[in-house]
Write an enzyme that holds these catalytic residues in place. Sequence first.
Site, short mmCIF file in Angstrom:
data_model
loop_
_atom_site.label_atom_id
_atom_site.label_comp_id
_atom_site.label_asym_id
_atom_site.label_seq_id
_atom_site.Cartn_x
_atom_site.Cartn_y
_atom_site.Cartn_z
N HIS A 29 1.01 -1.16 -0.18
CA HIS A 29 -0.03 0.09 -0.03
C HIS A 29 0.97 1.39 0.07
O HIS A 29 2.13 1.15 0.45
CB HIS A 29 -1.03 -0.01 1.25
CG HIS A 29 -0.02 0.28 2.49
ND1 HIS A 29 0.25 -0.89 3.23
CD2 HIS A 29 0.28 1.30 3.18
CE1 HIS A 29 1.27 -0.34 4.02
NE2 HIS A 29 1.17 1.10 4.17
N THR A 44 0.68 4.59 1.92
CA THR A 44 0.01 5.37 3.03
C THR A 44 -0.18 6.75 2.72
O THR A 44 0.81 7.51 1.98
CB THR A 44 0.94 5.56 4.34
OG1 THR A 44 1.11 4.03 4.77
CG2 THR A 44 0.11 6.19 5.46
N HIS A 88 5.28 6.55 -1.17
CA HIS A 88 6.11 5.25 -1.35
C HIS A 88 5.33 3.94 -0.99
O HIS A 88 4.13 3.94 -0.13
CB HIS A 88 7.37 5.23 -0.35
CG HIS A 88 6.75 5.06 1.01
ND1 HIS A 88 6.52 6.15 1.75
CD2 HIS A 88 6.82 3.97 1.88
CE1 HIS A 88 6.16 5.68 3.08
NE2 HIS A 88 6.20 4.38 2.94
#
Length: 223
Positions: free
Chosen positions: A69, A71, A155
């Site tokens: 994922h 964030t 990222h």
Amino acid sequence: TKPKEPELPLFFGWFLLPEEQERVKCATMDFLKTLDTLEAFKGHISEFTGEADKEVDLEQYFQNPVHLHCTTKFCNYGKAEGAKEYAELQVVKDSLTKSDELSVTALIVTPRVFGARVALTETQLKLWPEGEDKVGVTPALLPSVEALPVGSRAHVTLGCAAGVEAVQTGLDLLEILALQKEGKEGTQVEMELGTLTYLSEGRWFLALREPITADTTFSSFSD
Ligand code: ACK
């Protein structure tokens, strides 16, 4: 009695769809497999192992995160500053459960983390909280971080060394981008995937020739 306030999640972010996770993991693992065989990398091996001439298997060195994922806001169930304000933003509410495509433009490897740099679009930047890039950044690095474009910290954590928390990926990425901006780049190696640069103290940056895109869903996550 007062109605209970809705609980805040651990964090909000873009989550890669299952089949996309597999594809991104495969592509990025191939890079790790190649990296630890490069002479340029072996020349700095002690920055990973603490000893020269010792080999390292990067695939084993980094532990896989549960799900991939990117964030946007770490809320820590409401304990993080600005968590409630973020959750209440109209753009956040409107984006929940919506699909979106992320573009990975670079990969980083340090003795602590393995990560992917995400290039956010103008629309995606609307979900990026103000001031989030500098949260937890050491004071010495703050001026350089403030000079970077908003969203530079975005990222996907692809792996962490034993005992390292995922929050480190964003911090290591910012450090690398700051060093690049100051022109502190070392050895460069051309690879099939792109140009690999060494940035001292075991930091490596691969600028991808072609971005890796991945379909995601924007959502909140609670453990
Ligand atoms: O790789 P990440 O962005 O780094 O994904 C995880 C996610 O939240 C769940 O832990 C990130 N994270 C953890 N602590 C923080 C923090 N203090 N500030 C910003 N992001 C954090 C972590």
